[in-house]
Design an enzyme around this catalytic site. Structure first.
Site, mmCIF file in Angstrom:
data_model
loop_
_atom_site.group_PDB
_atom_site.id
_atom_site.type_symbol
_atom_site.label_atom_id
_atom_site.label_comp_id
_atom_site.label_asym_id
_atom_site.label_seq_id
_atom_site.Cartn_x
_atom_site.Cartn_y
_atom_site.Cartn_z
ATOM 1 N N THR A 204 0.596 -7.566 9.200
ATOM 2 C CA THR A 204 0.663 -6.245 8.566
ATOM 3 C C THR A 204 0.175 -5.194 9.559
ATOM 4 O O THR A 204 -0.839 -5.394 10.226
ATOM 5 C CB THR A 204 -0.143 -6.207 7.243
ATOM 6 O OG1 THR A 204 -0.074 -4.877 6.712
ATOM 7 C CG2 THR A 204 -1.600 -6.605 7.406
ATOM 8 N N HIS A 205 0.947 -4.125 9.688
ATOM 9 C CA HIS A 205 0.531 -3.045 10.593
ATOM 10 C C HIS A 205 1.016 -1.676 10.162
ATOM 11 O O HIS A 205 0.697 -0.678 10.797
ATOM 12 C CB HIS A 205 1.055 -3.317 12.013
ATOM 13 C CG HIS A 205 2.538 -3.093 12.138
ATOM 14 N ND1 HIS A 205 3.464 -4.009 11.729
ATOM 15 C CD2 HIS A 205 3.245 -2.032 12.607
ATOM 16 C CE1 HIS A 205 4.680 -3.546 11.965
ATOM 17 N NE2 HIS A 205 4.585 -2.351 12.482
ATOM 18 N N ARG A 206 1.799 -1.600 9.084
ATOM 19 C CA ARG A 206 2.373 -0.313 8.674
ATOM 20 C C ARG A 206 1.297 0.689 8.331
ATOM 21 O O ARG A 206 0.371 0.379 7.574
ATOM 22 C CB ARG A 206 3.232 -0.497 7.417
ATOM 23 C CG ARG A 206 4.451 -1.282 7.631
ATOM 24 C CD ARG A 206 5.579 -0.400 8.084
ATOM 25 N NE ARG A 206 6.443 -1.199 8.911
ATOM 26 C CZ ARG A 206 7.247 -0.712 9.837
ATOM 27 N NH1 ARG A 206 7.302 0.568 10.065
ATOM 28 N NH2 ARG A 206 7.995 -1.504 10.546
ATOM 29 N N GLU A 207 1.476 1.882 8.844
ATOM 30 C CA GLU A 207 0.529 2.971 8.571
ATOM 31 C C GLU A 207 0.249 3.098 7.073
ATOM 32 O O GLU A 207 -0.909 3.206 6.655
ATOM 33 C CB GLU A 207 1.154 4.264 9.118
ATOM 34 C CG GLU A 207 0.311 5.484 8.974
ATOM 35 C CD GLU A 207 0.943 6.710 9.661
ATOM 36 O OE1 GLU A 207 1.482 6.591 10.780
ATOM 37 O OE2 GLU A 207 0.874 7.795 9.062
ATOM 38 N N ASP A 281 4.896 -6.894 6.715
ATOM 39 C CA ASP A 281 5.495 -5.571 6.524
ATOM 40 C C ASP A 281 6.247 -5.150 7.792
ATOM 41 O O ASP A 281 6.645 -4.008 7.937
ATOM 42 C CB ASP A 281 4.442 -4.534 6.104
ATOM 43 C CG ASP A 281 3.305 -4.380 7.108
ATOM 44 O OD1 ASP A 281 3.435 -4.817 8.267
ATOM 45 O OD2 ASP A 281 2.262 -3.812 6.711
#
Ligand code: UD1
Ligand code: UDP
Length: 356
Positions: A204-207, A281
Site C-alpha cells: 500500500t502506498h496511495r496518498e 492499492d
C-alpha cells in the site's frame, strides 16, 4: 526522428523498459531523461540495473516535495534539456507528476507527445487522475492497453487517429523478467522461509490511503484478521511514503505481518507469482496479479484497471475492513481460470513501430 524517453518513478522505469528495449532493437535515435522523482536505491537504481537499461543521459535530481514544487521544478529543468536537444518526440508512461510536468513542457515547445498507458480513469479526485487526463489531452499518440480506454478517450473528444490499442507494456516486462527471476540464486521466498501458495502479499502506498491514519490502520487490521483466520503469514514490502506515515502515526504493525524493504523487480515478480492472495492499492501489481494468475483485492474505492475485475482476478474492497475479510475468502475459493486481458507481451515493439 530524435526521441526523448522520460521516467521518474519505479513503475515508469519498469513499464518503459520494454519500449527502451524496442528502441534499441530498431536502432532508434533516442536518449533518456530521469527526473529522479524516486531516488532511493531500492526505488530507482535497482530497477535500472535489473532491467539492464542504459544510463539516463540526464538526471534532473528533483526528488521529493509538494505536488506544485515537484511539478514546477521538473518543468523548468526539462525545458532546458529540450531546448538543447530539440527532440521531435517525447515518450512518457502513466500518471505521475513526472509525466504531467514533462508533457506540459514538451507541448508548449511543439514536441510531439506519446503517452503510454493512456485513457485510464478512476473517476476519483486523486492527483494521478489530473495528471493522466491532462496528459492524454495534449498527447499526439495515446497508446491504450485495451479497447476500453479507446472508448473513454473518444468520449472525451480525443481524435480517433491519435488512439492506438497496443496492450500494456507490463505484460512484456513481466514475461521478459519472470524466467530471470526464477533463476535468481538468492530466492526471496527461501530467505523469508515462505512456501509458494502459502502467504499473503500486501502493498500500500496511495496518498489517499497511507496519508490517512484510519485507512492505513484498517488495512493492517484487516490483513491481520485474514492472516490469522487462514494461517497465512504476510509479507509487506514497505514504500517509503508508507514507512514515514507508520512512524508519524505511531502505528504498531501486527505480528503476522513481516515488513521488508521495497524489493527489486525480480523478487517482486516471485512474490506476486507465488502468493496465495494479494492485497494492494498499486496499479501495476493489480495488473501483474491478473497476468500471473494470483487472486487480488484492490484496497481502493475504484480501479482504472476494470479488465482485472471483469476477468475475475480482482475485487474492489476499498479500505473497508469487513469487506476486505469477506472478499478475501470469496476470491481465494474461486477457480483461477482467467485470461490476461492486457496483450501478448509485444506492446513495446508495437509502440515503437508506430513512429519508426
Ligand atoms: C508516486 C506517484 C504515484 C505512483 C507512485 C509509485 C505522483 C503524484 N504519484 O507516488 O502515482 O503510484 O509514485 O510508487 O506522482 N520517498 C522516499 N524515497 C523515494 C521516493 C519517495 O523517501 O525514493 C518518500 C518521500 O517522503 C516522498 C514520498 O515518499 O515525499 C512520496 O513520494 P512521491 O514521489 O511524491 O509520491 P509517491 O507516493 O511515491
Ligand atoms: N514493485 C517492485 N517492488 C516493490 C513494489 C512494487 O518491484 O517493492 C513493482 C511492481 O511489481 C510493479 C511496480 O513496481 O511493477 C508498481 O509500482 P508501484 O506500486 O510503486 O506504483 P503504481 O503501479 O501503483 O503506480
Amino acid at each position: 526522428m530524435k526521441i526523448a524517453v522520460v521516467f521518474g518513478t519505479r513503475p515508469e522505469i519498469i513499464k518503459l523498459s520494454p519500449v527502451i528495449r524496442a528502441l534499441e532493437k530498431f536502432n532508434a535515435d533516442y536518449f533518456i531523461i530521469h527526473t529522479n522523482q524516486h531516488y532511493d536505491e531500492n526505488m530507482d537504481s535497482i530497477f535500472l540495473q535489473e532491467l539492464e537499461l542504459p544510463k539516463p543521459k540526464y538526471n534532473l535530481g528533483i526528488g521529493s516535495g509538494t505536488h506544485a514544487n515537484m511539478t514546477g521544478k521538473m518543468l523548468i529543468e526539462v525545458e532546458k534539456i529540450f531546448l538543447e536537444e530539440k527532440p521531435d518526440l517525447l515518450i512518457v508512461q502513466g500518471d505521475t507528476n513526472t509525466v504531467l510536468a514533462v508533457s506540459l513542457a514538451a507541448s508548449k515547445m511543439h514536441i510531439n507527445i506519446a503517452h503510454v498507458e493512456a485513457g485510464l480513469r478512476s473517476y476519483t479526485k486523486i492527483p494521478e487522475e489530473t495528471n493522466r487526463i491532462l496528459t492524454d489531452r495534449i498527447s499526439d499518440y495515446c497508446f491504450t492497453p485495451t479497447k476500453k480506454q479507446e472508448t473513454i478517450l473518444k468520449n472525451e473528444g480525443i481524435e480517433e487517429e491519435k488512439i492506438h490499442i497496443v496492450g500494456n507494456t507490463i505484460v512484456d516486462a513481466a514475461f521478459q523478467n519472470l524466467e530471470i527471476a526464477k533463476q535468481k540464486p538468492d530466492n526471496l521466498l527461501k530467505k523469508l522461509d515462505f512456501k509458494p501458495e502459502n502467504y499473503i502479499l500486501l502493498t500500500t502506498h496511495r496518498e489517499e490511503n497511507v496519508d490517512n491514519k484510519t485507512k492505513l490502520q484498517d488495512i493492517l487490521t484487516a490483513t491481520d484478521t485474514i492472516s490469522t483466520k487462514n494461517n497465512l503469514p504476510v509479507v509487506f514490502p514497505i514504500h517509503p511514503r508508507t514507512q514515514k506515515n507508520i512512524e508519524k502515526f505511531n502505528i504498531q504493525i501486527p505480528q503476522s505481518i513481516k515488513t521488508i524493504e521495497p524489493t527489486g523487480y525480480l523478487d517482486m515478480l516471485t512474490l506476486i507469482q507465488n502468493a496465495k492472495l494479494i492485497l494492494t492499492d498499486s496499479g501495476g501489481i493489480q495488473e501483474e496479479a491478473c497476468i500471473l494468475q494470483t487472486p487480488c483485492l484492490t484496497l481502493r474505492e475504484s480501479t482504472e484497471r476494470p479488465e482485472t475485475v471483469e476477468v475475475g482476478g480482482n475485487i474492489i474492497t476499498d479500505t473497508n475492513k469487513e469487506k476486505i475479510v469477506e472478499e478475501s475468502q470469496n476470491i481465494m475459493n474461486k477457480n483461477i481460470d482467467w485470461k490476461n486481458p492486457f496483450g501478448n507481451g509485444n506492446t513495446g515493439e508495437l509502440i515503437v513501430k508506430t513512429f519508426l
